[in-house]
Design a protein around this motif. Structure first.
Motif, PDB file in Angstrom:
ATOM      1  N   LEU A 185       0.851  -1.188   0.000  1.00  0.00           N
ATOM      2  CA  LEU A 185       0.000   0.000   0.000  1.00  0.00           C
ATOM      3  C   LEU A 185       0.886   1.237   0.000  1.00  0.00           C
ATOM      4  O   LEU A 185       1.891   1.283   0.710  1.00  0.00           O
ATOM      5  CB  LEU A 185      -0.868   0.054   1.259  1.00  0.00           C
ATOM      6  N   ALA A 186       0.516   2.220  -0.790  1.00  0.00           N
ATOM      7  CA  ALA A 186       1.141   3.542  -0.697  1.00  0.00           C
ATOM      8  C   ALA A 186       0.016   4.558  -0.567  1.00  0.00           C
ATOM      9  O   ALA A 186      -0.962   4.516  -1.320  1.00  0.00           O
ATOM     10  CB  ALA A 186       1.997   3.839  -1.927  1.00  0.00           C
ATOM     11  N   PHE A 187       0.144   5.446   0.414  1.00  0.00           N
ATOM     12  CA  PHE A 187      -0.911   6.428   0.657  1.00  0.00           C
ATOM     13  C   PHE A 187      -0.327   7.653   1.347  1.00  0.00           C
ATOM     14  O   PHE A 187       0.806   7.635   1.836  1.00  0.00           O
ATOM     15  CB  PHE A 187      -2.025   5.819   1.523  1.00  0.00           C
ATOM     16  N   ASP A 188      -1.123   8.725   1.348  1.00  0.00           N
ATOM     17  CA  ASP A 188      -0.724   9.959   2.024  1.00  0.00           C
ATOM     18  C   ASP A 188      -1.556  10.156   3.277  1.00  0.00           C
ATOM     19  O   ASP A 188      -2.773   9.898   3.275  1.00  0.00           O
ATOM     20  CB  ASP A 188      -0.927  11.180   1.107  1.00  0.00           C
ATOM     21  N   LEU A 189      -0.910  10.622   4.319  1.00  0.00           N
ATOM     22  CA  LEU A 189      -1.603  11.143   5.498  1.00  0.00           C
ATOM     23  C   LEU A 189      -1.612  12.656   5.349  1.00  0.00           C
ATOM     24  O   LEU A 189      -0.550  13.281   5.290  1.00  0.00           O
ATOM     25  CB  LEU A 189      -0.878  10.729   6.781  1.00  0.00           C
ATOM     26  N   VAL A 190      -2.797  13.240   5.243  1.00  0.00           N
ATOM     27  CA  VAL A 190      -2.921  14.662   4.915  1.00  0.00           C
ATOM     28  C   VAL A 190      -3.690  15.393   6.011  1.00  0.00           C
ATOM     29  O   VAL A 190      -4.701  14.898   6.520  1.00  0.00           O
ATOM     30  CB  VAL A 190      -3.642  14.846   3.557  1.00  0.00           C
ATOM     31  N   LYS A 191      -3.206  16.589   6.351  1.00  0.00           N
ATOM     32  CA  LYS A 191      -3.938  17.430   7.284  1.00  0.00           C
ATOM     33  C   LYS A 191      -3.776  18.890   6.893  1.00  0.00           C
ATOM     34  O   LYS A 191      -2.668  19.337   6.570  1.00  0.00           O
ATOM     35  CB  LYS A 191      -3.439  17.227   8.716  1.00  0.00           C
ATOM     36  N   THR A 192      -4.883  19.619   6.893  1.00  0.00           N
ATOM     37  CA  THR A 192      -4.846  21.070   6.656  1.00  0.00           C
ATOM     38  C   THR A 192      -4.756  21.769   8.007  1.00  0.00           C
ATOM     39  O   THR A 192      -5.483  21.422   8.941  1.00  0.00           O
ATOM     40  CB  THR A 192      -6.107  21.521   5.908  1.00  0.00           C
ATOM     41  N   PHE A 193      -3.874  22.758   8.097  1.00  0.00           N
ATOM     42  CA  PHE A 193      -3.683  23.477   9.356  1.00  0.00           C
ATOM     43  C   PHE A 193      -4.533  24.748   9.375  1.00  0.00           C
ATOM     44  O   PHE A 193      -4.329  25.646   8.558  1.00  0.00           O
ATOM     45  CB  PHE A 193      -2.213  23.851   9.547  1.00  0.00           C
ATOM     46  N   ALA A 194      -5.476  24.808  10.308  1.00  0.00           N
ATOM     47  CA  ALA A 194      -6.341  25.986  10.433  1.00  0.00           C
ATOM     48  C   ALA A 194      -6.007  26.783  11.686  1.00  0.00           C
ATOM     49  O   ALA A 194      -6.001  28.013  11.686  1.00  0.00           O
ATOM     50  CB  ALA A 194      -7.800  25.542  10.470  1.00  0.00           C
ATOM     51  N   ASP A 195      -5.700  26.063  12.758  1.00  0.00           N
ATOM     52  CA  ASP A 195      -5.472  26.691  14.067  1.00  0.00           C
ATOM     53  C   ASP A 195      -4.017  27.140  14.189  1.00  0.00           C
ATOM     54  O   ASP A 195      -3.110  26.326  14.313  1.00  0.00           O
ATOM     55  CB  ASP A 195      -5.813  25.668  15.161  1.00  0.00           C
ATOM     56  N   LYS A 196      -3.786  28.446  14.102  1.00  0.00           N
ATOM     57  CA  LYS A 196      -2.430  28.987  14.201  1.00  0.00           C
ATOM     58  C   LYS A 196      -2.381  30.018  15.318  1.00  0.00           C
ATOM     59  O   LYS A 196      -3.154  30.962  15.345  1.00  0.00           O
ATOM     60  CB  LYS A 196      -2.009  29.634  12.873  1.00  0.00           C
ATOM     61  N   VAL A 197      -1.444  29.820  16.256  1.00  0.00           N
ATOM     62  CA  VAL A 197      -1.317  30.698  17.413  1.00  0.00           C
ATOM     63  C   VAL A 197       0.093  31.266  17.443  1.00  0.00           C
ATOM     64  O   VAL A 197       1.057  30.565  17.173  1.00  0.00           O
ATOM     65  CB  VAL A 197      -1.592  29.929  18.726  1.00  0.00           C
ATOM     66  N   SER A 198       0.224  32.546  17.758  1.00  0.00           N
ATOM     67  CA  SER A 198       1.549  33.142  17.918  1.00  0.00           C
ATOM     68  C   SER A 198       1.726  33.502  19.388  1.00  0.00           C
ATOM     69  O   SER A 198       1.080  34.405  19.908  1.00  0.00           O
ATOM     70  CB  SER A 198       1.675  34.401  17.040  1.00  0.00           C
ATOM     71  N   ASP A 199       2.590  32.742  20.070  1.00  0.00           N
ATOM     72  CA  ASP A 199       2.756  32.977  21.508  1.00  0.00           C
ATOM     73  C   ASP A 199       4.227  33.047  21.911  1.00  0.00           C
ATOM     74  O   ASP A 199       4.588  32.742  23.043  1.00  0.00           O
ATOM     75  CB  ASP A 199       2.072  31.864  22.303  1.00  0.00           C
ATOM     76  N   GLU A 200       5.076  33.417  20.931  1.00  0.00           N
ATOM     77  CA  GLU A 200       6.516  33.511  21.177  1.00  0.00           C
ATOM     78  C   GLU A 200       7.190  32.139  21.262  1.00  0.00           C
ATOM     79  O   GLU A 200       8.376  32.053  21.548  1.00  0.00           O
ATOM     80  CB  GLU A 200       6.820  34.303  22.472  1.00  0.00           C
ATOM     81  N   GLY A 201       6.427  31.079  21.034  1.00  0.00           N
ATOM     82  CA  GLY A 201       7.045  29.757  21.003  1.00  0.00           C
ATOM     83  C   GLY A 201       7.776  29.547  19.686  1.00  0.00           C
ATOM     84  O   GLY A 201       7.782  30.411  18.797  1.00  0.00           O
ATOM     85  N   ILE A 202       8.388  28.391  19.519  1.00  0.00           N
ATOM     86  CA  ILE A 202       9.139  28.078  18.298  1.00  0.00           C
ATOM     87  C   ILE A 202       8.150  27.795  17.170  1.00  0.00           C
ATOM     88  O   ILE A 202       7.236  26.973  17.322  1.00  0.00           O
ATOM     89  CB  ILE A 202      10.061  26.872  18.544  1.00  0.00           C
ATOM     90  N   ARG A 203       8.365  28.454  16.050  1.00  0.00           N
ATOM     91  CA  ARG A 203       7.426  28.373  14.926  1.00  0.00           C
ATOM     92  C   ARG A 203       8.030  27.543  13.795  1.00  0.00           C
ATOM     93  O   ARG A 203       9.109  27.864  13.302  1.00  0.00           O
ATOM     94  CB  ARG A 203       7.127  29.784  14.444  1.00  0.00           C
ATOM     95  N   ILE A 204       7.325  26.502  13.389  1.00  0.00           N
ATOM     96  CA  ILE A 204       7.776  25.671  12.268  1.00  0.00           C
ATOM     97  C   ILE A 204       7.244  26.267  10.968  1.00  0.00           C
ATOM     98  O   ILE A 204       6.036  26.450  10.802  1.00  0.00           O
ATOM     99  CB  ILE A 204       7.290  24.219  12.428  1.00  0.00           C
ATOM    100  N   LEU A 205       8.162  26.568  10.058  1.00  0.00           N
ATOM    101  CA  LEU A 205       7.790  27.138   8.758  1.00  0.00           C
ATOM    102  C   LEU A 205       7.599  26.051   7.699  1.00  0.00           C
ATOM    103  O   LEU A 205       6.683  26.117   6.889  1.00  0.00           O
ATOM    104  CB  LEU A 205       8.855  28.135   8.303  1.00  0.00           C
ATOM    105  N   SER A 206       8.492  25.068   7.698  1.00  0.00           N
ATOM    106  CA  SER A 206       8.383  23.986   6.706  1.00  0.00           C
ATOM    107  C   SER A 206       9.235  22.796   7.133  1.00  0.00           C
ATOM    108  O   SER A 206      10.224  22.953   7.862  1.00  0.00           O
ATOM    109  CB  SER A 206       8.842  24.461   5.322  1.00  0.00           C
ATOM    110  N   ILE A 207       8.822  21.627   6.689  1.00  0.00           N
ATOM    111  CA  ILE A 207       9.618  20.400   6.824  1.00  0.00           C
ATOM    112  C   ILE A 207       9.551  19.680   5.484  1.00  0.00           C
ATOM    113  O   ILE A 207       8.468  19.451   4.950  1.00  0.00           O
ATOM    114  CB  ILE A 207       9.080  19.455   7.919  1.00  0.00           C
ATOM    115  N   LYS A 208      10.715  19.338   4.943  1.00  0.00           N
ATOM    116  CA  LYS A 208      10.753  18.613   3.670  1.00  0.00           C
ATOM    117  C   LYS A 208      11.797  17.508   3.756  1.00  0.00           C
ATOM    118  O   LYS A 208      12.908  17.725   4.261  1.00  0.00           O
ATOM    119  CB  LYS A 208      11.096  19.544   2.508  1.00  0.00           C
ATOM    120  N   GLY A 209      11.432  16.324   3.258  1.00  0.00           N
ATOM    121  CA  GLY A 209      12.383  15.222   3.251  1.00  0.00           C
ATOM    122  C   GLY A 209      11.884  14.044   2.449  1.00  0.00           C
ATOM    123  O   GLY A 209      10.682  13.872   2.257  1.00  0.00           O
ATOM    124  N   GLY A 210      12.820  13.227   1.976  1.00  0.00           N
ATOM    125  CA  GLY A 210      12.497  11.998   1.255  1.00  0.00           C
ATOM    126  C   GLY A 210      12.297  12.198  -0.234  1.00  0.00           C
ATOM    127  O   GLY A 210      11.972  13.296  -0.701  1.00  0.00           O
TER     128      GLY A 210
END
Length: 464
Positions: free
Chosen positions: A187-212
Motif C-alpha cells: 500500500l502507498a498512501f498519504d496522510l494529509v492534514k490542513t492546518f487551520a489553528d495557528k497561534v503566535s505565543d513567542e514559542g518556536i514556529r515551524i515554517l516547513s519540513i521537507k524530506g524523502g
C-alpha cells in the motif's frame, strides 16, 4: 546441473562483466515523457542499448511502442519468461565510487542498479545465450521481458501485458534466494492534514519540513525551517548525544535550519536504514513549539509513528504465520504552514486485506483531522511450497549452493505479482547485505557469474 551451460558461461565471463559495466553507465531514472519516450530520455537510452545487446546475442527482439520490450529464442506454444527491469531509483548522495561508473574494486562492480536490477538482467540474458549456444532441444520459447518503470507505477509492464500474452511460467531475478513463494501486499498512501489553528505565543514556529524522495525508500535526509527567539544549539547537541542521531543546525538571527541525516534502505526492510524524517520529528517534539495544529501534528506523529516500522502504535501492527509482521515506512514529508502530506509505504501480510489495514489506521487516527489518501495497492501473492515452479527452482538452487533452506516470503514487491505462475528468484544469497536503493550498491563478479549459471539451469529445467 548442466555442465555445458556452466562451461559456456565461464567462457563468456569477460563479456558478462563488460555488458554489466556498460548497462550501469546508462543512468535510467524515470523522468517526464518526451517525444515517444514514455519514461524520459535516460530510460529510453538504456532500453535501446539493451535491445541492441539482445540482437547482438542472436535473439529475436520486439519493442512495444517504447513502453517495454522482449527478446526470445526457441519454438513452441509455451513460453518461459524472465521479468527484469531497467529503471533504477535515484542515486542519492555520498557514494564512495561514481554511481554510474560501473567501476570494479575488490572484485565488485559498483553502481546504481548492479543488484536491482541491471546486473541480474544481464545475468539472465547471458543465461539465455548459454542455453542457445549449447544447442539443446527445447519445445518452449524462452523470453526475457524488459520493463522500464518497476520502481514507480508499473505502467510499462501493464502496457506490455495488455498487448502481449503473458508467459506460461516465469521468474524475476529481483529479490532473494532461495525461491520466493509469497510477497506481501503493498500500500502507498498519504496522510494529509490542513492546518487551520495557528497561534503566535513567542514559542518556536515551524515554517516547513521537507524530506524523502520516494515512498519505497527509507529517507536519508530531511530538513526543517524554524523561527525561534532563542538558540536551539545546546538542546540539539544534548539530544544528538543522548539519542545517537545525526542532526545539524544553522542559526541566522531568528531563522534556524535543522538538517537530519539518516541511512537509506529499501522500504521493505526499514530496519536496515535510519529514517531521517522520523528522527527529526522526534527531536522537534521535545521543543517548546507554538501551540496549534502543527505542534499537534508533530506530537501525533511522534506518538503514533515515531521510529517504529511495524505500525504498532498507528493501529496496523498485524502479522501472520506465512509472512510475519507488517512493515511500515514513512518515505516523504512535505509540511508548510498551511498543510502537511506524509507519504507512507506499507507491506502487509499475505493473509490480510488492504481494508483491514486501512481500518486499523483510520480507527487510530479518529478525531485527529488527518485523512488518508490512497494512491497505490498491489495485492499479495502466494504459491504453496509444493507448486511445480517452486520445486524446480529450489532443485537448481540446492544443487548449486548445497543450501537446504525452505522457500521464503518477502516484503518486497516484484514483477512476479503482475501475472499468474510467476515468482521472484534471487539474486541475493542468504546473509549478503541488502544494497538495493542504498549508496555503494554493488554486485560481486563471483556472484554475477554464479547467478548466471543458476539462471541458465533454472531456465533449462523450466523449458526442457
Amino acid at each position: 546441473m548442466n555442465v555445458n551451460l556452466k562451461q559456456r558461461i565461464d567462457e563468456m565471463r569477460d563479456e558478462i562483466i563488460k555488458s554489466t559495466k556498460e548497462i550501469i553507465s546508462k543512468k535510467s531514472v524515470k523522468h517526464s515523457p518526451v517525444a515517444n519516450m514514455p519514461f524520459g530520455e535516460d530510460i529510453h537510452k538504456c532500453f535501446t542499448y539493451t535491445l541492441d545487446l539482445c540482437k547482438a546475442l542472436g535473439f529475436e527482439t520486439k519493442n512495444i511502442d517504447n513502453y517495454a520490450g522482449h527478446a526470445e529464442f526457441g519454438s513452441g506454444e509455451e513460453v518461459v519468461g524472465v521479468l527484469v527491469h531497467l529503471d533504477v531509483v535515484p542515486e542519492g548522495d555520498n557514494w564512495t565510487y561514481p554511481p554510474y561508473g560501473g567501476e570494479i574494486h575488490d572484485g565488485k562492480i559498483y553502481g546504481r542498479g548492479t543488484i536491482d536490477d541491471k546486473g541480474p538482467a544481464i545475468a539472465a540474458l547471458y543465461a539465455m545465450k548459454a542455453i542457445k549456444d549449447s544447442g539443446v532441444k527445447l519445445n518452449k520459447k524462452i523470453r526475457i521481458i524488459l520493463g522500464l518503470d518497476e520502481e514507480s507505477s508499473w505502467e510499462s509492464l501493464k502496457y506490455y501485458l495488455a498487448r502481449e500474452k503473458a508467459p506460461d511460467v516465469a521468474f524475476t531475478p529481483d529479490a532473494d534466494f532461495p525461491a520466493i513463494h509469497g510477497e506481501k501486499g503493498i500500500l502507498a498512501f498519504d496522510l494529509v492534514k490542513t492546518f487551520a489553528d495557528k497561534v503566535s505565543d513567542e514559542g518556536i514556529r515551524i515554517l516547513s519540513i521537507k524530506g524523502g524522495n520516494r515512498s519505497n525508500m527509507v529517507p536519508d535526509y530531511c530538513e526543517v525551517q524554524l523561527m525561534s527567539n532563542n538558540s536551539l544549539k545546546s538542546k540539539l547537541e544534548a539530544y544528538v548525544k543522548s539519542n545517537d542521531v545525526k542532526l545539524e543546525i544553522l542559526e541566522v538571527d531568528d531563522r534556524i535550519t535543522i538538517k537530519s541525516y539518516g541511512v537509506s534502505a529499501h522500504s521493505s526492510m526499514p530496519e536496515h536504514g535510519q529514517n531521517a524524517i522520523s528522527q527529526l520529528i522526534l527531536f522537534l517534539n521535545t521543543l517548546d513549539l507554538e501551540p496549534g495544529d502543527i505542534s499537534d501534528f508533530i506530537k501525533l506523529y511522534s506518538e503514533k509513528i515515531g521510529m517504529e516500522y511495524h505500525g504498532e502504535s498507528i493501529g496496523c501492527g498485524f502479522n501472520d504465520k506465512p509472512s510475519g509482521k507488517l512493515i511500515f515506512n514513512v518515505g516523504i514529508i512535505d509540511l508548510s504552514e498551511d498543510r502537511v502530506k506524509v507519504t507512507v509505504n506499507i507491506r502487509y501480510p499475505v493473509t490480510l486485506t488492504d481494508e483491514v489495514v486501512y481500518k486499523g489506521i483510520e480507527n487510530n487516527l479518529k478525531n485527529s483531522g488527518v485523512t488518508i489518501v490512497s494512491h497505490e495497492h498491489s495485492a499479495p501473492i502466494y504459491l504453496p511450497k509444493d507448486h511445480e515452479l517452486i520445486q524446480k527452482l529450489m532443485k537448481v538452487y540446492r544443487e548449486f549452493t548445497g543450501d537446504d533452506s525452505e522457500p521464503i516470503v518477502i516484503g518486497g514487491g516484484t514483477y512476479a505479482r503482475a501475472m499468474e505462475n510467476a515468482v521472484a528468484f534471487g539474486p541475493l544469497f542468504p546473509g549478503q547485505p541488502e544494497l538495493a536503493h542504498q549508496k555503494d550498491e554493488y554486485i560481486s563478479i563471483e556472484n554475477l557469474i554464479k547467478i548466471t549459471k543458476i539462471y541458465a539451469n533454472a531456465l533449462y529445467e523450466l523449458a526442457k
